[in-house]
Design a protein around this motif. Sequence first.
Motif, PDB file in Angstrom:
ATOM      1  N   ASP A  10     -42.167  24.692  -8.610  1.00  0.00           N
ATOM      2  CA  ASP A  10     -42.199  23.832  -9.792  1.00  0.00           C
ATOM      3  C   ASP A  10     -40.983  24.126 -10.677  1.00  0.00           C
ATOM      4  O   ASP A  10     -40.591  25.279 -10.857  1.00  0.00           O
ATOM      5  CB  ASP A  10     -43.479  24.059 -10.602  1.00  0.00           C
ATOM      6  CG  ASP A  10     -44.630  23.221 -10.089  1.00  0.00           C
ATOM      7  OD1 ASP A  10     -44.409  22.417  -9.168  1.00  0.00           O
ATOM      8  OD2 ASP A  10     -45.748  23.384 -10.607  1.00  0.00           O
ATOM      9  N   ASP A  20     -47.033  25.611  -9.904  1.00  0.00           N
ATOM     10  CA  ASP A  20     -47.166  25.877  -8.482  1.00  0.00           C
ATOM     11  C   ASP A  20     -45.794  26.310  -7.974  1.00  0.00           C
ATOM     12  O   ASP A  20     -44.791  26.211  -8.690  1.00  0.00           O
ATOM     13  CB  ASP A  20     -47.642  24.624  -7.740  1.00  0.00           C
ATOM     14  CG  ASP A  20     -48.295  24.971  -6.407  1.00  0.00           C
ATOM     15  OD1 ASP A  20     -48.156  26.143  -5.980  1.00  0.00           O
ATOM     16  OD2 ASP A  20     -48.913  24.097  -5.801  1.00  0.00           O
ATOM     17  N   GLY A  78     -47.975  30.395  -4.037  1.00  0.00           N
ATOM     18  CA  GLY A  78     -49.182  30.241  -4.845  1.00  0.00           C
ATOM     19  C   GLY A  78     -48.834  29.833  -6.267  1.00  0.00           C
ATOM     20  O   GLY A  78     -47.700  29.954  -6.710  1.00  0.00           O
ATOM     21  N   GLY A  79     -49.809  29.359  -6.979  1.00  0.00           N
ATOM     22  CA  GLY A  79     -49.589  28.920  -8.346  1.00  0.00           C
ATOM     23  C   GLY A  79     -49.926  29.997  -9.349  1.00  0.00           C
ATOM     24  O   GLY A  79     -50.171  31.143  -9.008  1.00  0.00           O
ATOM     25  N   SER A 129     -49.440  25.549 -16.542  1.00  0.00           N
ATOM     26  CA  SER A 129     -49.817  25.909 -15.181  1.00  0.00           C
ATOM     27  C   SER A 129     -48.672  25.503 -14.267  1.00  0.00           C
ATOM     28  O   SER A 129     -47.938  24.548 -14.548  1.00  0.00           O
ATOM     29  CB  SER A 129     -51.098  25.196 -14.768  1.00  0.00           C
ATOM     30  OG  SER A 129     -52.176  25.577 -15.588  1.00  0.00           O
TER      31      SER A 129
END
Length: 278
Positions: free
Chosen positions: A114, A111, A168-169, A109
């Motif tokens: 990152d 964001d 957004g992630g 995952s």
Amino acid sequence: MELLIVMVIGLVVAAGIFGVFFVFILDFEQTDDITAARTRGEMVLSILEGPILHAGLAMPDSTDVYSGDQVLATVPSWSSFIEITGAESDELHVLYAMETGIYSQNEVSFDVNDELFGTSGLSLSQNIPDSMMSTDSTKTTGWILFPTSNNAVFEITGNNQLNARTSGGGFIAQYDNVHTLRALRAYLGTNPSTGRKEFYTQDVTVSSGQPRVDGIEKIFFEMDGDVFSVYILARGNKQGVDLDPNREIDGWPDTAGYNGVDRTYRLSVTRGSWRIRN
């Protein structure tokens, strides 16, 4: 008298053979010329097919992410993944993605901003090659996508870092294939060394336009719903054949016009159509 009769018969037979041979030569020359023109058209189709079929692949639904300080900042006027411009629809812009054969070995995952190789622990099947890295964020060289990543865009910097740039992630699935982002410009230009029209392509933001196929007299792009079509008017090799300069050209759309076409050559129309899948 017998000798004269034999000579006359021989001349008649020779004239017949010569006539057949002459017709054969003319037919062969015409067929060879048309084949050369069709081959040129097929070469253009083969160049365009990959980018067209991969247009918009793994990309966000909106092109807003490619404006401002994002990818393609040098061409902010592009309004869609496939864009046709020019007074006679003779220039094409395509934003597309191609598979690299490199894939993610684990799911992660992320964001925005990152650094995926560091904090997230993303592992790839092989190292990113130097040719896919860039320290200039305005060039598409260092931009990649993952189809499962919620249509996010990533930048590979020169220090081997992979950074998420879309707001957004998101999520990258295991075994997701890395796709490189590319921008194609296709158009008809004049080669300065020959003075002849040629089909050009440009890897936008990375290199200048390059001549790809010579002998292309005219090109016409059109969109009908989600079906993209291209018409290529190519010439043969022999100039000055006895042809009507005002003749209609079979298969060439009336809306495309004939401005600038050299009709002292034999001409052939090649058409290609693809459904935009992405």
